[in-house]
Design a protein around this motif. Sequence first.
Motif, PDB file in Angstrom:
ATOM      1  N   LEU A   5      -0.616   5.503  -5.251  1.00 45.68           N
ATOM      2  CA  LEU A   5      -0.287   4.703  -6.228  1.00 45.68           C
ATOM      3  C   LEU A   5       1.090   4.587  -6.245  1.00 45.68           C
ATOM      4  O   LEU A   5       1.814   5.700  -6.224  1.00 45.68           O
ATOM      5  CB  LEU A   5      -0.603   5.124  -7.675  1.00 45.68           C
ATOM      6  CG  LEU A   5      -2.014   4.544  -8.235  1.00 45.68           C
ATOM      7  CD1 LEU A   5      -2.214   5.487  -9.566  1.00 45.68           C
ATOM      8  CD2 LEU A   5      -2.047   3.245  -8.376  1.00 45.68           C
ATOM      9  N   ALA A   6       1.554   3.497  -6.056  1.00 42.46           N
ATOM     10  CA  ALA A   6       3.414   3.055  -5.710  1.00 42.46           C
ATOM     11  C   ALA A   6       3.731   1.968  -6.499  1.00 42.46           C
ATOM     12  O   ALA A   6       4.376   1.117  -5.965  1.00 42.46           O
ATOM     13  CB  ALA A   6       3.641   3.032  -4.373  1.00 42.46           C
ATOM     14  N   THR A   7       3.494   1.854  -7.820  1.00 38.40           N
ATOM     15  CA  THR A   7       3.499   0.731  -8.555  1.00 38.40           C
ATOM     16  C   THR A   7       4.959   0.641  -9.291  1.00 38.40           C
ATOM     17  O   THR A   7       5.090  -0.326 -10.155  1.00 38.40           O
ATOM     18  CB  THR A   7       2.383   0.549  -9.695  1.00 38.40           C
ATOM     19  OG1 THR A   7       2.257   1.772 -10.264  1.00 38.40           O
ATOM     20  CG2 THR A   7       1.031   0.197  -9.076  1.00 38.40           C
ATOM     21  N   VAL A  44      -4.809   1.439   6.843  1.00 38.91           N
ATOM     22  CA  VAL A  44      -3.872   1.266   5.536  1.00 38.91           C
ATOM     23  C   VAL A  44      -3.717  -0.043   5.381  1.00 38.91           C
ATOM     24  O   VAL A  44      -3.478  -0.954   6.038  1.00 38.91           O
ATOM     25  CB  VAL A  44      -2.606   2.147   6.055  1.00 38.91           C
ATOM     26  CG1 VAL A  44      -1.753   2.226   4.677  1.00 38.91           C
ATOM     27  CG2 VAL A  44      -2.829   3.345   6.685  1.00 38.91           C
ATOM     28  N   THR A  45      -3.937  -0.364   3.856  1.00 38.27           N
ATOM     29  CA  THR A  45      -3.955  -1.662   3.259  1.00 38.27           C
ATOM     30  C   THR A  45      -2.849  -1.604   2.112  1.00 38.27           C
ATOM     31  O   THR A  45      -3.187  -1.009   1.353  1.00 38.27           O
ATOM     32  CB  THR A  45      -5.269  -2.198   2.942  1.00 38.27           C
ATOM     33  OG1 THR A  45      -6.170  -2.126   4.092  1.00 38.27           O
ATOM     34  CG2 THR A  45      -5.122  -3.595   2.532  1.00 38.27           C
ATOM     35  N   VAL A  46      -1.937  -2.404   2.120  1.00 37.50           N
ATOM     36  CA  VAL A  46      -0.904  -2.498   0.869  1.00 37.50           C
ATOM     37  C   VAL A  46      -1.311  -3.445  -0.008  1.00 37.50           C
ATOM     38  O   VAL A  46      -1.480  -4.542   0.488  1.00 37.50           O
ATOM     39  CB  VAL A  46       0.255  -2.675   1.411  1.00 37.50           C
ATOM     40  CG1 VAL A  46       1.375  -3.096   0.189  1.00 37.50           C
ATOM     41  CG2 VAL A  46       0.871  -1.470   2.103  1.00 37.50           C
ATOM     42  N   LEU A  47      -1.568  -3.309  -1.108  1.00 29.82           N
ATOM     43  CA  LEU A  47      -2.082  -4.225  -2.311  1.00 29.82           C
ATOM     44  C   LEU A  47      -1.020  -4.577  -3.123  1.00 29.82           C
ATOM     45  O   LEU A  47      -0.696  -3.644  -3.814  1.00 29.82           O
ATOM     46  CB  LEU A  47      -3.258  -3.791  -3.010  1.00 29.82           C
ATOM     47  CG  LEU A  47      -4.354  -3.232  -2.155  1.00 29.82           C
ATOM     48  CD1 LEU A  47      -5.437  -2.595  -2.792  1.00 29.82           C
ATOM     49  CD2 LEU A  47      -5.051  -4.433  -1.283  1.00 29.82           C
ATOM     50  N   GLU A  48      -0.427  -5.759  -2.976  1.00 26.80           N
ATOM     51  CA  GLU A  48       0.803  -6.018  -3.782  1.00 26.80           C
ATOM     52  C   GLU A  48       0.473  -7.360  -4.618  1.00 26.80           C
ATOM     53  O   GLU A  48      -0.093  -8.495  -4.289  1.00 26.80           O
ATOM     54  CB  GLU A  48       1.789  -6.680  -2.688  1.00 26.80           C
ATOM     55  CG  GLU A  48       3.317  -7.221  -3.346  1.00 26.80           C
ATOM     56  CD  GLU A  48       3.748  -6.595  -4.655  1.00 26.80           C
ATOM     57  OE1 GLU A  48       4.112  -7.127  -5.708  1.00 26.80           O
ATOM     58  OE2 GLU A  48       4.070  -5.207  -4.476  1.00 26.80           O
ATOM     59  N   ILE A  89      -7.241   3.609   3.667  1.00 25.86           N
ATOM     60  CA  ILE A  89      -6.279   4.276   2.480  1.00 25.86           C
ATOM     61  C   ILE A  89      -5.655   2.790   2.086  1.00 25.86           C
ATOM     62  O   ILE A  89      -5.195   2.124   2.679  1.00 25.86           O
ATOM     63  CB  ILE A  89      -5.121   5.097   3.138  1.00 25.86           C
ATOM     64  CG1 ILE A  89      -5.662   6.308   3.750  1.00 25.86           C
ATOM     65  CG2 ILE A  89      -4.147   5.529   1.843  1.00 25.86           C
ATOM     66  CD1 ILE A  89      -4.773   7.109   4.631  1.00 25.86           C
ATOM     67  N   ALA A  90      -5.727   2.922   0.626  1.00 23.40           N
ATOM     68  CA  ALA A  90      -5.235   1.783  -0.085  1.00 23.40           C
ATOM     69  C   ALA A  90      -3.987   2.114  -0.641  1.00 23.40           C
ATOM     70  O   ALA A  90      -3.761   3.330  -1.429  1.00 23.40           O
ATOM     71  CB  ALA A  90      -6.250   1.206  -1.264  1.00 23.40           C
ATOM     72  N   VAL A  91      -2.787   1.526  -0.474  1.00 21.68           N
ATOM     73  CA  VAL A  91      -1.499   1.497  -1.139  1.00 21.68           C
ATOM     74  C   VAL A  91      -1.205   0.561  -2.247  1.00 21.68           C
ATOM     75  O   VAL A  91      -1.105  -0.592  -1.898  1.00 21.68           O
ATOM     76  CB  VAL A  91      -0.494   1.700  -0.143  1.00 21.68           C
ATOM     77  CG1 VAL A  91       0.955   1.766  -0.835  1.00 21.68           C
ATOM     78  CG2 VAL A  91      -0.413   2.615   0.850  1.00 21.68           C
ATOM     79  N   ILE A  92      -1.443   0.752  -3.395  1.00 17.99           N
ATOM     80  CA  ILE A  92      -0.994  -0.057  -4.696  1.00 17.99           C
ATOM     81  C   ILE A  92       0.376   0.001  -4.805  1.00 17.99           C
ATOM     82  O   ILE A  92       0.859   0.739  -5.757  1.00 17.99           O
ATOM     83  CB  ILE A  92      -2.203   0.331  -5.726  1.00 17.99           C
ATOM     84  CG1 ILE A  92      -3.401   0.498  -5.210  1.00 17.99           C
ATOM     85  CG2 ILE A  92      -1.807  -0.697  -6.903  1.00 17.99           C
ATOM     86  CD1 ILE A  92      -4.546   0.995  -6.382  1.00 17.99           C
ATOM     87  N   GLY A  93       0.822  -1.347  -4.414  1.00 17.11           N
ATOM     88  CA  GLY A  93       2.285  -1.490  -4.828  1.00 17.11           C
ATOM     89  C   GLY A  93       2.913  -1.704  -3.384  1.00 17.11           C
ATOM     90  O   GLY A  93       3.161  -0.883  -2.730  1.00 17.11           O
ATOM     91  N   THR A 149       2.410  -9.209  -6.333  1.00 19.45           N
ATOM     92  CA  THR A 149       3.288 -10.532  -6.740  1.00 19.45           C
ATOM     93  C   THR A 149       3.072 -11.058  -5.094  1.00 19.45           C
ATOM     94  O   THR A 149       2.385 -10.764  -4.215  1.00 19.45           O
ATOM     95  CB  THR A 149       4.454 -10.084  -7.013  1.00 19.45           C
ATOM     96  OG1 THR A 149       5.123  -9.407  -5.631  1.00 19.45           O
ATOM     97  CG2 THR A 149       4.809  -9.457  -8.060  1.00 19.45           C
ATOM     98  N   GLY A 150       3.858 -12.255  -5.020  1.00 20.41           N
ATOM     99  CA  GLY A 150       3.743 -13.002  -3.435  1.00 20.41           C
ATOM    100  C   GLY A 150       4.678 -12.433  -2.591  1.00 20.41           C
ATOM    101  O   GLY A 150       4.535 -12.838  -1.460  1.00 20.41           O
ATOM    102  N   LYS A 151       5.406 -11.388  -3.009  1.00 23.31           N
ATOM    103  CA  LYS A 151       6.455 -10.759  -2.014  1.00 23.31           C
ATOM    104  C   LYS A 151       6.610  -9.389  -2.303  1.00 23.31           C
ATOM    105  O   LYS A 151       6.296  -8.619  -3.345  1.00 23.31           O
ATOM    106  CB  LYS A 151       7.848 -11.407  -2.386  1.00 23.31           C
ATOM    107  CG  LYS A 151       8.177 -12.789  -1.967  1.00 23.31           C
ATOM    108  CD  LYS A 151       9.347 -13.393  -2.293  1.00 23.31           C
ATOM    109  CE  LYS A 151       9.505 -14.778  -2.121  1.00 23.31           C
ATOM    110  NZ  LYS A 151      11.141 -15.319  -2.256  1.00 23.31           N
ATOM    111  N   THR A 152       6.741  -8.685  -0.851  1.00 26.84           N
ATOM    112  CA  THR A 152       6.958  -7.162  -1.100  1.00 26.84           C
ATOM    113  C   THR A 152       8.562  -6.789  -0.839  1.00 26.84           C
ATOM    114  O   THR A 152       9.468  -7.883  -0.845  1.00 26.84           O
ATOM    115  CB  THR A 152       6.565  -6.479   0.220  1.00 26.84           C
ATOM    116  OG1 THR A 152       6.920  -7.020   1.416  1.00 26.84           O
ATOM    117  CG2 THR A 152       4.876  -6.820   0.176  1.00 26.84           C
TER     118      THR A 152
END
Length: 518
Positions: free
Chosen positions: A224-226, A83-87, A59-63, A89-92
């Motif tokens: 999608l959580a952008t 589960v992978t979060v794809l951010e 599962i990819a979480v974008i944002g 920028t350099g920080k969450t």
Amino acid sequence: WTLMIHHIHKQWCQNRIFFILMMYLSITSPSFYSRRCAFFVRALSTSTNSQNAPNKKKIAVIGGGASGIFASIAAAEHSHTQVTVLEATGKTLQKVKISGGGRCNVMHDTNKSIPTILGSYPRGSKELNGAYRKRFTPAMARDWFEHRGVELKTEADGRMFPTTDSSQTILDTLMNAAQEEGVEIRTRHKVASITPQQDNNHGGFLVGWKDADEPPEEFEAIILATGSAPVGYGLAKSLGHELVQPAPSLFTLNCKHAIKEDGLLYGLSGISVPTARITLSMTTTTGGGTGGGDNNKNTDPNKKPKKKKKKTVKLQQEGPLLITHHGLSGPAALRLSAFAAREFQEINYRTQVAVHWDTDSIGSNVEEVFEQLWQVTFSNPKRAVSSACPIPNNQIPRRLWSALVEHSGLGTDNKNQDGILWGNAPKKLVRKLATNLVACPLEVTGKGTFKEEFVTAGGVNLAEMDMKTMQSKKCPGVFLCGELINVDGVTGGFNFMNCWATGFIAGHSSAEQVLASQ
């Protein structure tokens, strides 16, 4: 022991060293074992992620904002998910870090009724009703943090903060929970495309990167959580969604003419009143489209456009009001900016508002207030008008009262150094003073920035989502949450509550769906 037995059959062969270590600790140091058992179990599970990746649903979480991280934790709580979060920028969790002036207004008073809480959402209140009553209630959000060691406090205005008064407490709690659940977080990963794999028997999505050198990656589900990032809107549109036009919300009101010398608000920065009312009245044109509100658009090109009609819109909000170096702020002004976000955008943030400075003590009828003031010309004729507001129990600061008197033409008298006396006050000017008390006209010349909270109205149309699961109706397998969707609240912790609830539901729903397809 229960945890160990549960994992023994799948961990023994590949993780004998970990297993023997846990056995040793359980015998020699029971207290240490009890504290660390969960950590080792997670370590065992995580260590086999790469080995068992084909058996896990990706599962990819974008944002990597509040809703994205919360969704990733919820999704990873299900075994057999990766589960992978794809951010990008350099920080969450950047908004979490700076929100509430660095204290993080994590939510609003959870003891308030659900209808009261929902009343603070200009958009999305109806759609959030089910989530807040059943699927992830405000009390569940509070318990989630408290069970992870966060002590919360509720302030007089209903805002809830960690007792540490530091957003780092919330940030650490979220990141630790994500780590414990085995969530992989990749920063500086900019998603360029999401392609549904219709020709694949297993379904899924191919995620393409902005960096063309990195090969696309396949995931079974997408969250999608952008937030309000334009790239998120673009991705949602590419998957078939109509967007409700984004508009700024929660902004201060600039009044550049009023703050200049000789303006009403000149020199009053920092003064606040506890019970003000601010009103926006404007004429708008309705119709001309094919009908439907923010979340109920009908885009049928064959449907005949409705006839345009003009109507007067009157929007008002009450609460504390703060005078700043730029104009007006405080809860009353911010709530108005949220509930009238569309109207302010339509008129390019240039209009006139009317301010009632004290709704608790002073009536709203200009003539009635005039009669109260006019009586003073008989009861206390030798008192200077500028000395203080004569209406009993009023909460108007003296400096503000003096400015209102001066602005009404009653402040200067060559015969009296204290200004015009009540006994000498012309009826016309006393009536003007009454007007400035209860319907003071101020020209708004633009919008400012509310530094403690940044919110955007608009986003993905809620009519295109299943709000019970946060799944897209346009593209099954895609789940949406947080500020990306057309939900926004006023200041006070309501926007984070939306992130927690919709993120939790999206995370669990995505995991349940991909696991059901095994």
